[in-house]
Motif scaffolding. Structure first.
Motif, PDB file in Angstrom:
ATOM      1  N   LEU A  19      -0.004 -26.030   8.996  1.00  0.00           N
ATOM      2  CA  LEU A  19      -0.298 -26.328  10.392  1.00  0.00           C
ATOM      3  C   LEU A  19       0.550 -27.483  10.931  1.00  0.00           C
ATOM      4  O   LEU A  19       0.385 -27.900  12.065  1.00  0.00           O
ATOM      5  N   VAL A  20       1.477 -27.979  10.095  1.00  0.00           N
ATOM      6  CA  VAL A  20       2.306 -29.130  10.444  1.00  0.00           C
ATOM      7  C   VAL A  20       3.779 -28.744  10.312  1.00  0.00           C
ATOM      8  O   VAL A  20       4.159 -28.029   9.390  1.00  0.00           O
ATOM      9  N   SER A  21       4.570 -29.240  11.240  1.00  0.00           N
ATOM     10  CA  SER A  21       6.016 -29.047  11.147  1.00  0.00           C
ATOM     11  C   SER A  21       6.708 -30.393  11.336  1.00  0.00           C
ATOM     12  O   SER A  21       6.516 -31.060  12.348  1.00  0.00           O
ATOM     13  N   ASN A  55       6.880 -27.375   7.025  1.00  0.00           N
ATOM     14  CA  ASN A  55       7.741 -26.684   7.977  1.00  0.00           C
ATOM     15  C   ASN A  55       7.015 -25.458   8.503  1.00  0.00           C
ATOM     16  O   ASN A  55       7.523 -24.352   8.448  1.00  0.00           O
ATOM     17  N   GLY A  56       5.775 -25.675   8.994  1.00  0.00           N
ATOM     18  CA  GLY A  56       4.939 -24.570   9.456  1.00  0.00           C
ATOM     19  C   GLY A  56       5.582 -23.791  10.587  1.00  0.00           C
ATOM     20  O   GLY A  56       6.203 -24.362  11.487  1.00  0.00           O
ATOM     21  N   PRO A  59       2.885 -24.319  13.994  1.00  0.00           N
ATOM     22  CA  PRO A  59       2.232 -25.615  13.788  1.00  0.00           C
ATOM     23  C   PRO A  59       1.332 -26.036  14.947  1.00  0.00           C
ATOM     24  O   PRO A  59       1.489 -25.566  16.075  1.00  0.00           O
ATOM     25  N   TYR A  60       0.409 -26.908  14.630  1.00  0.00           N
ATOM     26  CA  TYR A  60      -0.436 -27.556  15.632  1.00  0.00           C
ATOM     27  C   TYR A  60      -0.122 -29.044  15.708  1.00  0.00           C
ATOM     28  O   TYR A  60      -0.614 -29.727  16.595  1.00  0.00           O
ATOM     29  N   CYS A  62       3.458 -31.546  15.301  1.00  0.00           N
ATOM     30  CA  CYS A  62       4.896 -31.630  15.067  1.00  0.00           C
ATOM     31  C   CYS A  62       5.316 -33.095  15.101  1.00  0.00           C
ATOM     32  O   CYS A  62       4.849 -33.856  15.945  1.00  0.00           O
TER      33      CYS A  62
END
Length: 169
Positions: A19-21, A55-56, A59-60, A62
């Motif tokens: 969920l994170v980039s 590196n989603g 993502p929710y 960034c």
């Protein structure tokens, strides 16, 4: 900022779920920093973070930097020169919140903060604080998956489990 074990574990779980980039300027340094926090607090885990986890594709959260960050020589004269301008904040942290609007999710991106390159630890702490905030991410009581808070109903059940319970295919 010192996170509790519960907060750090939740933040870690959000990252593991893609969920994170983080951009290429931050990904490796943030991974090392977070894994060291997990070791420092003695938190056991079945899976370690990988660069791919940060590196989603959808993502929710960034986080990116307009310039490369030297995590290991933050205090060096070269990196300090780029950070001398108090108003230059190349690191940005953004969050996508979700609100249900007549059974259709509405996504809104917000800037959580911008940071100077010499405040990378502050930026990572803000990232972890955001990921561990129950107002943004919560665990479904049925499947135990951490989801953006807007995807959970008042009963703390995610849309996927809710549809399954209702027999919707």
């Amino acid at each position: 900022m010192i996170l509790t074990t519960k907060q750090l574990t939740q933040a870690y779980g959000v990252m593991l779920q893609g969920l994170v980039s983080l951009d290429d300027n931050l990904r490796q340094g943030v991974l090392v920093y977070i894994e060291s926090l997990m070791l420092e607090q003695g938190i056991k885990r079945e899976k370690y973070l990988s660069l791919d986890d940060l590196n989603g594709h959808y993502p929710y959260v960034c986080m990116g930097s307009y310039m490369p960050i030297d995590f290991f020589n933050v205090d060096s004269p070269c990196s300090m020169a780029a950070c001398n301008d108090q108003s230059f904040k190349p690191i940005s942290l953004k969050l996508c919140t979700v609100i249900q609007n007549e059974h259709k999710p509405v996504h809104r991106w917000h800037t959580v903060g911008t940071f100077r390159c010499d405040d990378i630890v502050g930026a990572i702490d803000a990232l972890l604080e955001t990921l561990s905030n129950d107002g943004f991410f919560k665990q479904c009581v049925t499947c135990n998956t951490i989801r953006p808070a807007g995807y959970l109903g008042h009963d703390q059940v995610c849309n996927c489990c809710s549809d399954e319970l209702l027999g919707v295919a």
